[in-house]
Design an enzyme around this catalytic site. Structure first.
Site, PDB file in Angstrom:
ATOM      1  N   HIS A  56       0.809  -1.216   0.000  1.00  0.00           N
ATOM      2  CA  HIS A  56       0.000   0.000   0.000  1.00  0.00           C
ATOM      3  C   HIS A  56       0.839   1.261   0.000  1.00  0.00           C
ATOM      4  O   HIS A  56       0.393   2.304  -0.458  1.00  0.00           O
ATOM      5  CB  HIS A  56      -1.008  -0.057   1.154  1.00  0.00           C
ATOM      6  CG  HIS A  56      -2.082  -1.042   0.846  1.00  0.00           C
ATOM      7  ND1 HIS A  56      -1.997  -2.358   1.248  1.00  0.00           N
ATOM      8  CD2 HIS A  56      -3.197  -0.950   0.086  1.00  0.00           C
ATOM      9  CE1 HIS A  56      -3.043  -3.008   0.777  1.00  0.00           C
ATOM     10  NE2 HIS A  56      -3.782  -2.180   0.072  1.00  0.00           N
ATOM     11  N   GLU A  80     -10.966 -11.802  -3.196  1.00  0.00           N
ATOM     12  CA  GLU A  80      -9.533 -11.715  -2.897  1.00  0.00           C
ATOM     13  C   GLU A  80      -9.017 -12.930  -2.164  1.00  0.00           C
ATOM     14  O   GLU A  80      -7.822 -13.123  -2.021  1.00  0.00           O
ATOM     15  CB  GLU A  80      -9.245 -10.507  -2.000  1.00  0.00           C
ATOM     16  CG  GLU A  80      -9.836  -9.222  -2.479  1.00  0.00           C
ATOM     17  CD  GLU A  80      -9.472  -8.061  -1.579  1.00  0.00           C
ATOM     18  OE1 GLU A  80      -8.480  -7.407  -1.868  1.00  0.00           O
ATOM     19  OE2 GLU A  80     -10.197  -7.830  -0.598  1.00  0.00           O
ATOM     20  N   CYS A  97     -10.053  -4.914 -10.142  1.00  0.00           N
ATOM     21  CA  CYS A  97      -9.558  -3.610  -9.687  1.00  0.00           C
ATOM     22  C   CYS A  97      -8.150  -3.697  -9.104  1.00  0.00           C
ATOM     23  O   CYS A  97      -7.626  -2.721  -8.605  1.00  0.00           O
ATOM     24  CB  CYS A  97     -10.518  -2.970  -8.682  1.00  0.00           C
ATOM     25  SG  CYS A  97     -10.686  -3.920  -7.163  1.00  0.00           S
ATOM     26  N   ARG A 103     -10.674   3.431  -1.951  1.00  0.00           N
ATOM     27  CA  ARG A 103     -10.109   2.761  -0.771  1.00  0.00           C
ATOM     28  C   ARG A 103     -10.332   3.670   0.430  1.00  0.00           C
ATOM     29  O   ARG A 103      -9.550   4.581   0.674  1.00  0.00           O
ATOM     30  CB  ARG A 103      -8.611   2.498  -0.967  1.00  0.00           C
ATOM     31  CG  ARG A 103      -8.282   1.434  -2.017  1.00  0.00           C
ATOM     32  CD  ARG A 103      -6.780   1.281  -2.134  1.00  0.00           C
ATOM     33  NE  ARG A 103      -6.338   0.073  -2.800  1.00  0.00           N
ATOM     34  CZ  ARG A 103      -5.935   0.021  -4.075  1.00  0.00           C
ATOM     35  NH1 ARG A 103      -5.928   1.095  -4.835  1.00  0.00           N
ATOM     36  NH2 ARG A 103      -5.531  -1.115  -4.600  1.00  0.00           N
ATOM     37  N   ARG A 114       2.738 -10.045  -0.483  1.00  0.00           N
ATOM     38  CA  ARG A 114       2.862  -9.050  -1.555  1.00  0.00           C
ATOM     39  C   ARG A 114       3.789  -7.907  -1.183  1.00  0.00           C
ATOM     40  O   ARG A 114       4.176  -7.119  -2.045  1.00  0.00           O
ATOM     41  CB  ARG A 114       1.476  -8.514  -1.949  1.00  0.00           C
ATOM     42  CG  ARG A 114       0.822  -7.665  -0.893  1.00  0.00           C
ATOM     43  CD  ARG A 114      -0.653  -7.428  -1.181  1.00  0.00           C
ATOM     44  NE  ARG A 114      -0.921  -6.094  -1.670  1.00  0.00           N
ATOM     45  CZ  ARG A 114      -2.137  -5.559  -1.738  1.00  0.00           C
ATOM     46  NH1 ARG A 114      -3.199  -6.266  -1.382  1.00  0.00           N
ATOM     47  NH2 ARG A 114      -2.312  -4.341  -2.178  1.00  0.00           N
TER      48      ARG A 114
END
Ligand code: PEP
Ligand code: MG
Length: 759
Positions: free
Chosen positions: A378, A620, A691, A484, A654
């Protein structure tokens, strides 16, 4: 066939050359003839020989055909450094189709080799002795195949004896001054290849954050100034600090309207705290030098704050450190009108929290280099929103770079130049000037996105910060496919109230007037840590109390958010509420129940609210694949969050650069699972979009369309490129291509098909 024959010829000729050397031909000429011959026979643009100098522990370029001949003897690298160094260290061939994209790629300015994309290197060895590396390169991508690898290997083994002699002889003739070719002033690494996480270019001095973001309190040596500070000086510094913080806050509110007035609240409170000021004044009056008095009092506060078991109190400790540092700097350097070592610099840090990144943005940092983290983390997403170039390079040497060293950051391709030469600076500055003077050809999306064969695709924008909204609107995005909502929460020092959230969300609908807006409910946890929230440390935060789990655990926070969303949306505008990380039908129902109840409550309270929101979910977590049939009956819409879906399907963090090679969206299981999800959603007539980052990557777009995805949501800066890409594709081709990809049983097979994606 013709190519293979030439390669066999090559082996014979090399045999002849080896004989020539034993007849003691001049070594340089021998090496030069060797590289010319190998280059010609492999149709390579470049062939080079690097020989290993044990004493210096370096590989040295000794002959080249195709690279700058002046680089011979100058280009040197350690074992394990760059693709060539790795070849010898691992004693394995390395074949790269796009060498500059390799994490091991190392740029040597003298060699002029960055235009050569295909790279093949084989080690030259004699038994256990390391002798050197033989390299061929070609401008064209993906040029060398396994036959070339075999041939070059055979060539190297045939040459090994001759090369060993050459190496020893050269070694005896050359003085051992291994560093003599290198610039004297900076001895460290000069080029580092990292991964681009947010594109752009910057040329500025480094500010290295070796520890935490604080640190302003230390490092000023007042004795150098040779003056004593009066009480008046202290008050002047205090006043100046207040003014600076106010102006910083004003700038911040413009750039990050969702932060309202909150980032520096703690600072202002402390400045107004009479006890804090009185303690310092008391010490100064008793004869303590002013800087020491500030340090002492601030230090006492910090110790108490930082020892608290509560996160939000420890946060205050950091605020105190920051504030005291600012006061000190204003006191000691009365002429300094800029606070913050980071202003206008390129930040190098081990890692950053999203909230730290936001603070840095207010300091106008020019770029950021992180030594850890992943490009889908992020912090990376946020840096793109803030248009701050960011490179992630797992290279701890970066933290050793001296503060103030000039850096060029080419974050479009992940190149970092440390103390670049004038020539490189000039090259980049010229390139930068040219690219700035070229106006974009198109600045607005066509109203409808169509494939070449006339199939409609919806193109929506992902929004992280309100500052991106105008771009999405001006570009004519069809709506917001993902907002978000967590970012306003992350910026602040405490949870925003329902009313504060309402003010933020209202702007989405106002700017995107008449268009569909999708708000995703709070997705904190994982790498999005709320500094003020005491959720307790989690060993595996990505698998912890994050996202919808957090909302369902803290129902009062969830309720406030849903109410704020429902109130902010005008009844005539399409509102979509989306839950992140749903793992079961039960969880979806539980979350949706909050929407139903909040609507009832608002109704009975007589508060205006949206009457008919669509309620959907992100896809997800792998567990949803098997229940898509049932979920598709209940949810109004879906959006695949590929960033997390890949992470959880493949068990690859990630945010962890160390395992980035395992993060493969083209893994057959990912592709097939996505197809199944799309199939079920389409069977029930429910929209399914993508997305995650995959949605804007050109190589995946044909696949996504091919499996029936008709809506993509991407960061605003990618919208024009994605529309252009879609307009050149035929849906029928995309479908065929998707089938081919889905038919691949292996990761390698899928990768090979993906590399040939339809242009
Ligand atoms: C995703 O996981 O793909 C996604 C869009 O959500 P985020 O990146 O915010 O986790
Ligand atoms: Mg996600």
């Amino acid at each position: 066939m013709g190519k293979r024959k030439e390669q066999l010829n090559l082996l014979c000729d090399i045999g002849d050359l080896a004989a020539l050397l034993s007849e003691s031909v001049d070594i340089e000429i021998f090496l030069q003839r060797t590289v010319s011959l190998v280059a010609r026979n492999l149709s390579a643009d470049v062939c080079s020989v690097y020989l290993y100098d044990e004493q210096a522990d370096e590989l040295v370029l000794r002959a080249t055909m195709g690279l700058n001949s002046e680089a011979v003897g100058k280009v040197r690298m350690k074992l394990g450094e760059g693709l060539v160094g790795i070849t010898l260290e691992r004693l394995q061939p390395i074949c790269e189709g796009t060498a500059t994209m390799s994490p091991y790629y190392r740029y040597f300015e003298e060699a002029h080799e960055d235009r050569f994309q295909s790279f093949l290197a084989v080690p030259i060895r004699r038994g256990v002795e390391k002798i050197g590396v033989l390299v061929v390169q070609k401008e064209q991508k993906n040029y060398f195949d396994e036959y070339d690898v075999m041939t070059l290997r055979a060539t190297a083994s045939q040459l090994a004896g001759a090369m060993e002699n050459a190496k020893l002889l050269i070694g005896m003739n050359q003085p051992k001054d291994k560093k003599s070719d290198r610039p004297a002033e900076y001895k460290g690494v000069r080029f580092i290849k990292g991964k681009s996480a947010s594109g752009g270019y910057a040329y500025a001095d480094a500010a290295v954050m070796r520890e935490s973001h604080g640190g302003l309190m230390t490092g000023y040596d007042e004795s150098e100034n040779g003056r004593t500070f009066t009480l008046k000086d202290f008050f002047v510094a205090l006043e100046k600090t207040t003014q600076q913080l106010e102006s910083l806050q004003a700038k911040l509110s413009q750039r990050l309207p969702e932060s309202a007035s909150l980032i520096f609240t703690a600072h202002f409170m402390i400045l107004k705290d009479a006890k804090f000021i009185d303690k310092i004044v008391g010490l100064i009056e008793k004869g303590t030098p002013a800087p020491e008095a500030i340090r002492k009092v601030a230090g006492d506060y910090m110790r108490i704050f930082l020892s608290s078991p509560h996160a939000y109190i420890r946060e205050k400790g950091n605020d105190m450190e920051d504030l005291a540092g600012r006061i000190l700097k204003n006191l000691l350097y009365a002429s300094a009108d800029e606070i913050g070592n980071e202003r206008g610099r390129i930040i190098i840090a081990l890692d950053l929290f999203p909230s730290e990144m936001l603070k840095l943005a207010t300091e106008d940092v020019k770029g950021i280099i992180l030594v850890s983290g992943g490009v889908t983390s992020h912090v990376a997403i946020l840096s793109r929103s803030m248009k701050i170039p960011l490179i992630i390079a797992e290279h701890r040497d970066l933290l050793e770079i001296p503060d103030g060293a000039p850096i060029i950051l080419d974050a479009d391709i992940g190149n970092i130049f440390i103390c670049p030469s004038e020539k490189i600076v000039e090259q980049y500055e010229t390139r930068n000037r040219t690219s700035q003077s070229v106006a974009p050809l198109k600045s607005r999306l066509a109203d409808e996105t169509m494939t070449r064969d006339g199939k409609r695709v919806r193109l929506m924008a992902n929004i992280n910060l309100l500052s991106e909204l105008t771009l999405a609107r001006d570009l004519n995005a069809e709506g917001i496919g993902l907002y978000r909502t967590e970012f306003p929460f992350l910026i602040r020092n405490n949870f925003p109230s329902e009313q504060e959230q309402y003010v933020v969300y209202k702007q989405l609908f106002e700017v995107m007037k008449g268009k569909e807006v999708t708000l995703r409910t709070l997705d904190v946890g994982g790498d999005k840590v709320l500094a003020y929230m005491d959720s307790g440390a989690e060993a595996n935060p990505e698998l912890g109390l994050r996202s919808i789990r957090f909302s369902l655990r803290h129902l009062e926070i969830f309720e406030q958010q849903i109410r704020a969303i429902l109130r902010a949306a005008p009844p005539e505008q399409a509102l979509r509420i989306m839950f992140p990380m749903i793992s079961s039908v039960d969880e979806f129902r539980e979350a949706r129940q909050m929407v139903v109840e909040s609507m009832d409550d608002l109704e009975s309270e007589g508060l205006p609210h949206h009457p008919k929101p669509s309620v959907g979910t992100m896809l997800e977590i792998p567990s949803v694949v098997e229940i898509m049939n049932e979920l598709a009956k209940e949810a109004d819409f879906f959006s695949i969050g590929t960033n997390d879906f890949v992470q959880y399907m493949l068990a690859v963090d990630r945010t962890n650069e160390k395992v980035a090679n395992y993060y493969r969206p083209f893994h057959p299981s990912i592709l097939r699972a996505m197809e199944r999800m799309a199939l079920w959603a389409n069977t029930w007539g429910k929209e399914i979009s993508v997305c995650g980052e995959m949605a804007h990557e050109p190589e995946y777009i044909p696949f996504l369309l091919g499996i029936g995805i008709r809506t993509l949501s991407v960061d605003p800066q990618f919208l024009l490129g994605v529309q252009e890409r879609i307009s050149k594709l035929k849906m029928s081709d995309a479908e065929k291509y998707a089938k081919e990809l889905l038919g691949q049983p292996t990761v390698k097979g899928a990768w090979n098909v993906l590399r040939r994606y339809p242009e």
